[in-house]
Write an enzyme that holds these catalytic residues in place. Structure first.
Site, PDB file in Angstrom:
ATOM      1  N   TRP A   1      29.499  48.617  12.630  1.00 58.78           N
ATOM      2  CA  TRP A   1      30.043  48.334  13.953  1.00 58.78           C
ATOM      3  C   TRP A   1      31.570  48.256  13.989  1.00 58.78           C
ATOM      4  CZ3 TRP A   1      32.821  44.005  13.109  1.00 58.78           C
ATOM      5  CH2 TRP A   1      32.369  43.087  12.150  1.00 58.78           C
TER       6      TRP A   1
ATOM      7  N   SER B   1      27.360  46.014   4.400  1.00 61.64           N
ATOM      8  CA  SER B   1      27.489  44.926   3.435  1.00 61.64           C
ATOM      9  C   SER B   1      26.814  45.268   2.115  1.00 61.64           C
ATOM     10  CB  SER B   1      26.879  43.640   3.996  1.00 61.64           C
ATOM     11  OG  SER B   1      25.466  43.715   3.991  1.00 61.64           O
TER      12      SER B   1
ATOM     13  N   GLU C   1      28.765  52.955   0.765  1.00 65.56           N
ATOM     14  CA  GLU C   1      30.134  52.430   0.903  1.00 65.56           C
ATOM     15  C   GLU C   1      29.983  50.988   1.366  1.00 65.56           C
ATOM     16  OE1 GLU C   1      33.078  50.880   2.621  1.00 65.56           O
ATOM     17  OE2 GLU C   1      33.090  52.549   4.045  1.00 65.56           O
TER      18      GLU C   1
ATOM     19  N   CYS D   1      36.829  47.236   5.784  1.00 62.62           N
ATOM     20  CA  CYS D   1      36.396  47.028   4.396  1.00 62.62           C
ATOM     21  C   CYS D   1      37.542  47.143   3.406  1.00 62.62           C
ATOM     22  CB  CYS D   1      35.279  48.000   4.039  1.00 62.62           C
ATOM     23  SG  CYS D   1      35.686  49.737   4.339  1.00 62.62           S
TER      24      CYS D   1
END
Length: 478
Positions: free
Chosen positions: A149, A227, A248, A282
């Site tokens: 998201w 995650s 990833e 990230c």
């Protein structure tokens, strides 16, 4: 909202509604802006059948023709940049200028992979007379793309770009909190003339969709961004059928600031990047290890820039940081801040929720954080930075490598020997010096350790969507 699209599933070239739907909320106002249809198992079966049919068509389409359609879709999205950006800001909260840049970033992924579609070369291996060995690349098959998201348009684009450039079909499940970006992608490809079934878009209960589709034999690759916890679970599911994965996953990016750098310039650059997308990146720089000789100067400059960050509704001109994208991130971050403070960390700025409507959190800086604080091991995924002093480069590298993650890392220095040491010794898939840019469409992106498996971007990324076949040809029967 007139600029927010009517949401549908997209299966076999057709837009589809279902009886079940959930609300999509604006995180700045908490107001409902749309209803999102949820896929049922029958919809997933239809998407799977469509993707199988689409793969048979697309894998036999000439690479140049594939590239033409991908480029046409990217051009349409560039034309629709403002419409797409407005919908991203409405559903995600990021400032509108950042949403505009995200649209361009997504188009760049498509454009670069489209160019590579005609350059997926094999090779001829030298061998004995009368025998020839040829390495041949073929599309891997139906891809299940699971997008997060935090970047509603560019992250789905990255998976669609790799799959379609390689000749695969794809079932894309984008995030239910931020569905419009992926819908705009499907709309552009539909308008560009992509054959039905090559791209399918579904939404729904994430666990149900992933658990069901990963187990299906036609799915040959699971490409996931999210995650580490979920990534491990999906990898375990995929392993039951020996299905390939591209993962990833989480990060907790360290920044090493050496004594020879300009601390104020490094601090200001770092603070601006830290609070981009409200820290929901990230690769966001999070753990700063600053040489003690310049520590106070760096810390002061960083805190001043963090405190000056303009926070508000992403639609408001001049806003630099919007709300967090969903309600659950606010208490999660407040818990990390409270834990660190209770264990002796200094709260230098921020640390509180803003207002009582919307998911706003102050840009936060913690200093002198002890090693046993949770924030030193857990990725915050929000507007929270940790700044600690170190006595040497040895100590900084040890601290950088002290977490189970290894996605991105950064260093500020002008010394070639320091760059060489950090290049060799930092455990991360992406290491950048004197810049906080971690990846481009033409560069491979991915992590080590618990940050994932495989690469997206670059020729290395495209190879994940292909199988490598060795062809042996003898001129006579042996």
């Amino acid at each position: 909202m007139s600029y927010y699209p009517d949401l549908h599933l997209y299966i076999d070239g057709q837009w589809r509604k279902t009886p079940d739907s959930i609300a999509v909320l604006n995180p700045a106002t908490e107001a409902e802006i749309a209803r999102l249809p949820h896929a049922r198992q029958s919809d997933l079966d239809d998407a799977l059948a469509a993707a199988e049919k689409g793969f048979r068509i697309w894998s036999r389409t000439a690479p140049r023709d594939r590239a033409h359609i991908i480029m046409k879709a990217a051009a349409l999205m560039r034309e629709r940049q403002e419409e797409i950006a407005l919908s991203i800001t409405a559903e995600h909260g990021k400032p509108l200028p950042q949403a505009r840049l995200e649209v361009i970033r997504g188009c760049e992924f498509l454009e670069w992979d489209a160019g590579e579609a005609v350059r997926t070369y094999g090779r001829v291996i030298p061998s004995a007379p009368g025998i020839r060995y040829v390495v041949h690349h073929q599309p891997i098959g139906v891809v299940l793309g699971l997008a997060p998201w935090n970047f509603p348009m560019s992250q789905p684009c990255r998976k669609v770009a790799g799959a379609l450039a390689a000749g695969c079909s794809i079932i894309l499940k984008a995030a239910e909190e931020t569905p419009a970006g992926a819908l705009h992608i499907a709309r552009a490809f539909h308008d560009a003339g992509l054959p039905a079934g090559v791209l399918n878009l579904v939404f729904g209960a994430p666990a149900m969709i992933s658990d069901y589709l990963i187990r299906q034999e036609p799915v040959r690759l699971v490409a996931f961004t999210g995650s580490t916890t979920i990534g491990r679970h999906l990898t375990t599911l995929a392993s039951e059928n020996m299905t390939s994965v591209l993962m990833e996953l989480g990060g907790h990016a360290p920044v090493i600031v050496c004594e020879d750098t300009d601390p104020e310039k490094a601090a200001i650059s770092s603070a601006i990047r830290k609070y981009r997308n409200a820290g929901q990146v990230c690769t966001s720089p999070t753990r700063f290890f600053v040489h003690e000789s310049i520590y106070e100067r760096f810390l002061d400059a960083f805190v001043k820039r963090a405190a000056a960050t303009v926070v508000g509704d992403g639609m408001t001109p001049g806003v630099e940081m919007g709300p967090l994208a969903n309600e659950r991130r606010v208490p999660a971050l407040l818990d990390l801040i409270e834990d660190a403070h209770a264990k002796g960390a200094e709260l230098r700025t921020g640390g509180s929720r803003i207002g009582n409507r919307g998911y706003f959190l102050e840009p936060t800086v913690l200093a002198n954080v002890p090693a046993h604080a949770r924030i030193m091991q857990e990725e915050p995924f929000g507007p929270l930075a940790v700044i600690n002093p170190v006595a040497s480069l040895d100590e900084a590298i040890a601290q950088a490598n002290s977490v189970p993650y290894g996605l991105a890392a950064y260093g500020f220095t002008n010394r070639a020997d320091y760059i060489d040491r950090m290049t060799d010794e930092i455990e991360a898939g992406n290491v950048s010096f004197n810049t906080l840019e971690a990846s481009l469409p033409e560069t491979p992106f991915g992590g080590v350790k618990s940050s994932g498996y495989g690469r997206e971007g670059g020729i290395e990324g495209l190879n994940n969507y292909m199988i490598i076949k060795n062809i042996s040809h003898s001129m006579k029967i042996v």
